[in-house]
Design an enzyme around this catalytic site. Sequence first.
Site, PDB file in Angstrom:
ATOM      1  N   LEU A 272       0.805  -1.213   0.000  1.00 13.49           N
ATOM      2  CA  LEU A 272       0.000   0.000   0.000  1.00 13.49           C
ATOM      3  C   LEU A 272       0.843   1.271   0.000  1.00 13.49           C
ATOM      4  CD1 LEU A 272      -2.709  -1.060   2.615  1.00 13.49           C
ATOM      5  CD2 LEU A 272      -2.937  -0.992   0.138  1.00 13.49           C
ATOM      6  N   ARG A 273       2.157   1.115  -0.095  1.00 13.76           N
ATOM      7  CA  ARG A 273       3.019   2.296  -0.068  1.00 13.76           C
ATOM      8  C   ARG A 273       2.766   3.187  -1.283  1.00 13.76           C
ATOM      9  NH1 ARG A 273       7.620  -0.085   1.172  1.00 13.76           N
ATOM     10  NH2 ARG A 273       7.381   0.257   3.399  1.00 13.76           N
TER      11      ARG A 273
END
Length: 334
Positions: A272-273
């Site tokens: 999810l970065r």
Amino acid sequence: MTAAFPFSAIVGQEQMKLAMILTAIEPRLGGVLVFGDRGTGKSTAVRSLAALLPPITAIKGCPVNAATAADCPDWAGITTTDTIERPTPVIDLPLGVTEDRVTGALDIERALTQGEKAFQPGLLARANRGYLYIDEVNLLEDHIVDLLLDVAQSGENVVEREGLSIRHPARFVLVGSGNPEEGELRPQLLDRFGLSVEVTSPTDIDERIEVIRRRDAFDMTPDAFLAAWQDKDAAIRDRILSARATLDSTEAGDAILRDCAKLCVALGADGLRGELTLLRAARALAAYEGADTVSRDHLRAVAPLALSHRLRRDPLDEAGSGARVARCVADVLG
């Protein structure tokens, strides 16, 4: 001390300049990676932006540039509350640097001469509230890069060795540059940099002439050149400071969050970065442009910076990562 080249006088390289500005507004982006040919203004842009920003106010003698006495660590032994102004730090991290030099270690001289166990701060302490610049980052040892990225994410340096237990703030913008011909970064490390930019030497003759003209004028008459670009640099500085002040109040609605997620899923980005970086970069750009809310136009502008280096390799797709991101943005956002 030689003055830095004016940031606003850098010819072209708009994506690189935008990435630098966004990280100055939102340090939580995690830094920027600039890959490209030699002599394309990578290090010039870093030093120019740092020189453009207003000086920081720090406690006199504090090794970590703390803004208040409460922020200066106890091990520093600083008792004064007097402050001084100093330029935004830009610390160069050389190739072949040891871990002790980066994080800090036991002060051997004091240990031998005075019998005291004291901490000698490293480069991370000096870079606090500024920039840590790594040229040829792709040639730096992997464990050093891992360490730097972890500290850049957490904002704190922790040293546990030789009987020492030390913590101090280490909040800096990490900027790495390199030439891809000399080796690539591991995908895990690429993903940890917030933004990435690929720069090339200009092919337009007029643009190259303008680069030469400006650089020559700066070398021959630096005072006059700096004065000529002072107002434009001041305008950029004011916009950055205004964006910092309004960043937290710049809204991003659910529709924007959905767009971020759709883009990352469509590109096959792991984790999810990517979404978080895309959102933070778009919000920083919105604040820089004076907008109250993040729009799809902001996402379109920052998507190549935030996502190009997070793509999985596709041997069947001959298009570059930037082209793949542009294609995906067109499909998802229209």
